[in-house]
Write a protein that holds these residues in place. Sequence first.
Motif, PDB file in Angstrom:
ATOM      1  N   UNK A 109       0.728  -1.360   0.082  1.00 13.94           N
ATOM      2  CA  UNK A 109      -0.010  -0.033  -0.078  1.00 13.94           C
ATOM      3  C   UNK A 109       1.053   1.444  -0.038  1.00 13.94           C
ATOM      4  N   UNK A 110       1.956   1.002   0.356  1.00 12.73           N
ATOM      5  CA  UNK A 110       3.031   2.255   0.600  1.00 12.73           C
ATOM      6  C   UNK A 110       4.134   2.276  -0.352  1.00 12.73           C
ATOM      7  N   UNK A 111       4.424   0.945  -1.061  1.00  9.60           N
ATOM      8  CA  UNK A 111       5.628   0.920  -1.653  1.00  9.60           C
ATOM      9  C   UNK A 111       5.245   0.488  -3.090  1.00  9.60           C
ATOM     10  N   UNK A 112       6.097   1.496  -4.068  1.00  3.59           N
ATOM     11  CA  UNK A 112       5.773   1.359  -5.451  1.00  3.59           C
ATOM     12  C   UNK A 112       6.268  -0.172  -5.962  1.00  3.59           C
ATOM     13  N   UNK A 113       5.350  -0.754  -7.142  1.00  2.00           N
ATOM     14  CA  UNK A 113       5.736  -1.891  -7.503  1.00  2.00           C
ATOM     15  C   UNK A 113       7.308  -1.915  -8.239  1.00  2.00           C
ATOM     16  N   UNK A 114       7.428  -0.899  -8.812  1.00  2.00           N
ATOM     17  CA  UNK A 114       9.073  -0.685  -9.468  1.00  2.00           C
ATOM     18  C   UNK A 114      10.060  -0.744  -8.346  1.00  2.00           C
ATOM     19  N   UNK A 115       9.834  -0.175  -7.187  1.00  2.00           N
ATOM     20  CA  UNK A 115      11.002  -0.021  -6.330  1.00  2.00           C
ATOM     21  C   UNK A 115      11.237  -1.763  -5.712  1.00  2.00           C
TER      22      UNK A 115
ATOM     23  N   UNK B 176      14.739  -4.243  -6.112  1.00  2.00           N
ATOM     24  CA  UNK B 176      15.089  -5.016  -5.163  1.00  2.00           C
ATOM     25  C   UNK B 176      15.539  -6.472  -5.637  1.00  2.00           C
ATOM     26  N   UNK B 177      14.406  -7.032  -6.291  1.00  2.00           N
ATOM     27  CA  UNK B 177      14.394  -8.208  -6.894  1.00  2.00           C
ATOM     28  C   UNK B 177      15.530  -8.548  -7.854  1.00  2.00           C
ATOM     29  N   UNK B 178      15.537  -7.800  -8.822  1.00  2.00           N
ATOM     30  CA  UNK B 178      16.264  -7.927  -9.697  1.00  2.00           C
ATOM     31  C   UNK B 178      17.722  -7.110  -9.738  1.00  2.00           C
ATOM     32  N   UNK B 179      17.825  -5.600  -9.812  1.00  2.00           N
ATOM     33  CA  UNK B 179      18.776  -4.842  -9.765  1.00  2.00           C
ATOM     34  C   UNK B 179      19.819  -5.330  -8.584  1.00  2.00           C
ATOM     35  N   UNK B 180      19.265  -4.883  -7.388  1.00  2.00           N
ATOM     36  CA  UNK B 180      19.960  -4.991  -6.209  1.00  2.00           C
ATOM     37  C   UNK B 180      20.285  -6.486  -5.933  1.00  2.00           C
ATOM     38  N   UNK B 181      19.623  -7.327  -6.223  1.00  2.00           N
ATOM     39  CA  UNK B 181      20.344  -8.795  -5.960  1.00  2.00           C
ATOM     40  C   UNK B 181      21.272  -9.240  -6.919  1.00  2.00           C
TER      41      UNK B 181
ATOM     42  N   UNK C 272      13.537   5.309  -9.758  1.00  2.00           N
ATOM     43  CA  UNK C 272      13.535   5.600 -11.173  1.00  2.00           C
ATOM     44  C   UNK C 272      12.383   4.282 -11.896  1.00  2.00           C
ATOM     45  N   UNK C 273      12.881   3.292 -11.328  1.00  2.00           N
ATOM     46  CA  UNK C 273      12.435   1.974 -11.732  1.00  2.00           C
ATOM     47  C   UNK C 273      10.781   2.111 -11.316  1.00  2.00           C
ATOM     48  N   UNK C 274      10.382   2.571 -10.463  1.00  2.00           N
ATOM     49  CA  UNK C 274       9.061   2.733  -9.967  1.00  2.00           C
ATOM     50  C   UNK C 274       8.151   3.681 -10.801  1.00  2.00           C
ATOM     51  N   UNK C 275       8.945   4.740 -11.156  1.00  2.00           N
ATOM     52  CA  UNK C 275       8.460   6.029 -11.920  1.00  2.00           C
ATOM     53  C   UNK C 275       8.295   5.207 -13.415  1.00  2.00           C
ATOM     54  N   UNK C 276       9.260   4.444 -14.078  1.00  2.00           N
ATOM     55  CA  UNK C 276       9.146   4.036 -15.248  1.00  2.00           C
ATOM     56  C   UNK C 276       8.090   2.926 -15.587  1.00  2.00           C
ATOM     57  N   UNK C 277       7.835   2.065 -14.233  1.00  2.00           N
ATOM     58  CA  UNK C 277       6.838   1.163 -14.343  1.00  2.00           C
ATOM     59  C   UNK C 277       5.522   1.726 -14.493  1.00  2.00           C
TER      60      UNK C 277
ATOM     61  N   UNK D 180      22.701   6.152  -2.001  1.00  2.00           N
ATOM     62  CA  UNK D 180      21.610   7.282  -2.642  1.00  2.00           C
ATOM     63  C   UNK D 180      21.358   6.597  -4.172  1.00  2.00           C
ATOM     64  N   UNK D 181      22.530   6.508  -4.645  1.00  2.00           N
ATOM     65  CA  UNK D 181      22.322   5.883  -5.924  1.00  2.00           C
ATOM     66  C   UNK D 181      21.312   4.554  -6.072  1.00  2.00           C
ATOM     67  N   UNK D 182      21.515   3.675  -5.137  1.00  2.00           N
ATOM     68  CA  UNK D 182      20.604   2.336  -5.313  1.00  2.00           C
ATOM     69  C   UNK D 182      19.101   2.804  -4.942  1.00  2.00           C
ATOM     70  N   UNK D 183      19.300   3.833  -4.272  1.00  2.00           N
ATOM     71  CA  UNK D 183      17.652   4.269  -3.829  1.00  2.00           C
ATOM     72  C   UNK D 183      16.859   4.988  -4.790  1.00  2.00           C
TER      73      UNK D 183
END
Length: 586
Positions: free
Chosen positions: A122-128, A132-137, A208-213, A200-203
């Motif tokens: 409810x408070x977190x974007x799908x893109x974020x 985490x699941x793709x880029x960060x891992x 950015x991914x959230x906005x693009x999605x 800050x870069x990863x955050x």
Amino acid sequence: MSDGKSGSAFGTTWKRIIVYLGKGRRILWASLILSFMSTILTLIGPGKLTEITDKISEGLGGAMDIDGIAGLVIVLVAIYTAGLVLSVIENYMVATLSQRTAGRLREDLSSKINRIPLSYFDSTSTGDTLSRVTNDADRVGESTDEGLGTFISEITLLIGALVMMVYTNITMAMAAILPTVAGMLMMLLIMRKSQKYFQNQQRNLGDMNGLVEETYSGHTVIKAYNAEGRFGKRFVTVNEDLCRSAFASQFLSGMMMPLMSFIGNFGYVMVCIVGALLALDGQISIGVIVAFMIYVRLFTQPLSGMAQAFTSMQTAAAAGERVFEFLDLPEMVKDETEPFDSSKVKGEVEFRDVHFGYVPGKEIIHGFSLKVKPGQKVAIVGPTGAGKTTMVNLLMRFYEVNSGDILIDGRSIKDMSREEVHDCFSMVLQDTWLFAGTVRENVVYSKEGVTDEELTDACEAVGLHHYVETLPDKYDTVLDDVSSISVGQRQQITIARAIVQNAPLLILDEATSSIDTRTERKIQEAMDRMMENRTSFVIAHRLSTIRNADVILMMKDGNVIEQGSHEELMRAGGAYCELYNSQFDN
């Protein structure tokens, strides 16, 4: 975030990454041993080269010992070949470990998603979350190879070269070491300062991914409302934040490579000067100077590699912090219940003084009570935001009630596992959802043992069978993002899915909102047959579709303000009557 916290986060995250390797730590230790052996072989080489140089120097004034020189050359080639083989094996092991780590992270993140409360989304974007699941891992896995693997190799080489230099000549060793120590201190200072920018870069990458999605999934709406400029401005803002943090992190970390190169070159100069003075004084031979030039290269080379490794490790720490932050989220309370057979459910449902709010202190369902008999059809109506969908979410146990209880056949849903609760229901939502797969797979979904006849009957019941027969592979036609299937046909598939599921309880959330009138009549007949002898909860905006409901709940602001059959509520002349008449007001 302060520099102290950044440094602390770096160390803490890397400790967790090392612990997370689990059994893979054996591979890590094995690679460390291989790296150590490879380095020792590499360091033995300059000693042999010294012997070759001295033999050649001796031969210039007399007979050249060709056999002795050839023997030393063969030994030197064997040493470097063995070192190469060990390095290849070590790199293979570290690469294997890094990819296993990334794969395990993705598996754990995927599993974690199923255990965290829906309130998180409810408070977190799908893109974020996707980031985490793709880029960060992936970044953690890659940096385990690029950063940790390189760091292990380079630190071993650095220590080995240091030992050999001290063993060969301590005076020249000090001349090479002192500039290097100063460079390493500067490198550590830069790393400490730059870590917060990697975080800050990863955050910002997640933003950015959230906005693009959001932008691409709603592209048609954006175009229809001429909102390209508005989203363009948002993109520029987010992109600038990402560019600034990425520039700061990469610029500061990029300074380490040229700094280490400068320190290495300065070390060469010092060795040349000190070596020349010692050679003129007769304390060392030319062969020692040749060996030391190689040792200095072996000593300074790791500094550049370590600088690059530190950059990768900083990125991994920033990405790992986001991954572990997700893995540490509080989970739904684990179900510890007695087994419950959903196939034997009769369909009695009771709400007992239910209170609920999505946000603590902001209750939206206030003491709701209702008892539904098996086979009854319950319609829930009311204005937007009245709490209709919330009632369904609580019934499906997507959210836990703050107080009160919900019972199925006299048993509290708290005493049933969430899977058992979900097995009790077939559900058709207003928002359709299909996955990349065949028509057959989308209709059957998780139901096992569905026959071709049952599949065909369900599709015929919703008016979908004729369309499927026109497809190239009929029921085996693959549906994906580029399939030319209408919104109405998507909704027909989801309704057919509910028919195939054949659960004892049914939830319909404006299930025919995207279907034309002719098809709606046919589907309505199919749903009426499906609702026979089955307890049903129907959320409806078109009140003409729920006139035959056994109980109609008129909701407003989280409260049931009216309750009864269509005729009873019309005779009462209250809010339901007013709402019903407004839909047919000429």
